[in-house]
Design an enzyme around this catalytic site. Structure first.
Site, short mmCIF file in Angstrom:
data_model
loop_
_atom_site.label_atom_id
_atom_site.label_comp_id
_atom_site.label_asym_id
_atom_site.label_seq_id
_atom_site.Cartn_x
_atom_site.Cartn_y
_atom_site.Cartn_z
N LYS A 159 0.82 -1.22 0.00
CA LYS A 159 0.00 0.00 0.00
C LYS A 159 0.85 1.26 0.00
CE LYS A 159 -2.47 -0.22 3.66
NZ LYS A 159 -3.40 -0.06 4.80
N LYS A 160 1.92 1.25 0.83
CA LYS A 160 2.64 2.51 1.09
C LYS A 160 4.09 2.51 0.62
CE LYS A 160 -0.05 3.33 5.32
NZ LYS A 160 0.01 3.47 6.78
N1 CTP Z 1 -7.39 5.99 14.44
C1 CTP Z 1 -8.13 6.89 15.22
N2 CTP Z 1 -7.62 8.12 15.51
C2 CTP Z 1 -6.39 8.49 15.04
C3 CTP Z 1 -5.62 7.58 14.27
C4 CTP Z 1 -6.15 6.32 13.98
O1 CTP Z 1 -9.24 6.58 15.63
N3 CTP Z 1 -5.94 9.69 15.33
C5 CTP Z 1 -7.96 4.69 14.11
C6 CTP Z 1 -8.15 4.49 12.60
O2 CTP Z 1 -9.33 5.12 12.16
C7 CTP Z 1 -8.19 2.99 12.52
C8 CTP Z 1 -7.23 2.53 13.63
O3 CTP Z 1 -7.07 3.66 14.51
O4 CTP Z 1 -9.48 2.53 12.81
C9 CTP Z 1 -5.88 2.10 13.07
O5 CTP Z 1 -5.41 3.16 12.27
P1 CTP Z 1 -4.00 3.23 11.56
O6 CTP Z 1 -4.19 3.55 10.13
O7 CTP Z 1 -3.19 2.06 11.91
O8 CTP Z 1 -3.39 4.51 12.35
P2 CTP Z 1 -2.91 5.93 11.83
O9 CTP Z 1 -2.34 6.63 13.01
O10 CTP Z 1 -4.02 6.63 11.09
O11 CTP Z 1 -1.74 5.54 10.84
P3 CTP Z 1 -1.19 6.24 9.50
O12 CTP Z 1 -0.81 7.64 9.86
O13 CTP Z 1 0.00 5.40 9.11
O14 CTP Z 1 -2.33 6.17 8.51
#
Ligand code: CTP
Length: 131
Positions: A44-45
């Site tokens: 994905k990334k």
């Molecule tokens: N999530 C959340 N609040 C945040 C960050 C994440 O509620 N501030 C939730 C996402 O919506 C998801 C879960 O945590 O249901 C896992 O999210 P993930 O994508 O692993 O975390 P992110 O911090 O958003 O990572 P990235 O920045 O790599 O996208």
């Protein structure tokens, strides 16, 4: 009595992760978490998570509101995972609002509000400043 399922990378664990899992569990009595595999993240990334999948799943499994953890190998298998884990409710963050409604013939689909102002991507950027 409801079984909940949710998915995520949960890399560099932070309070946003904790809060969504806690609120997901409040919707039922059993919470299953699909932690995305290293390979899935790479596809994905084009980069691997900071913590390998074994560490990410160990951390998530240690949380008191998490009952079961498995590795999510493919984004296309959500329907199979929902059936396999007998989920009544699929929880996703509201960054995915509407995107999983096509699964609502299998289970209820709920989008929970993300915690504002924090993400793994943002944390990694912050930590890089200390290099
Ligand atoms: N999530 C959340 N609040 C945040 C960050 C994440 O509620 N501030 C939730 C996402 O919506 C998801 C879960 O945590 O249901 C896992 O999210 P993930 O994508 O692993 O975390 P992110 O911090 O958003 O990572 P990235 O920045 O790599 O996208």
């Amino acid at each position: 009595m409801k079984r909940i399922i949710t998915f995520g990378t949960f890399d560099v664990l932070h309070v946003g992760h904790i809060r969504i899992l806690e609120r997901a569990k409040e919707l039922g009595h059993h919470l299953t978490v699909g932690v995305s595999s290293d390979a899935l993240n790479y596809s994905k990334k084009s980069r691997y998570p900071v913590y390998p999948q074994s560490d990410r799943s160990e951390l998530i499994a240690s949380l008191k509101f998490v009952d079961h953890v498995f590795i999510e190998e493919s984004l296309e298998l959500k329907a199979e995972y929902i059936k396999e884990h007998k989920a009544d409710i699929l929880v996703m963050g509201d960054d995915w609002e509407g995107k999983f409604d096509f699964l609502n013939h299998l289970c209820e689909v709920k989008y929970l509000r993300r915690t504002e102002g924090i993400s793994t991507t943002q944390l990694i950027a912050e930590i890089r400043k200390y290099e």
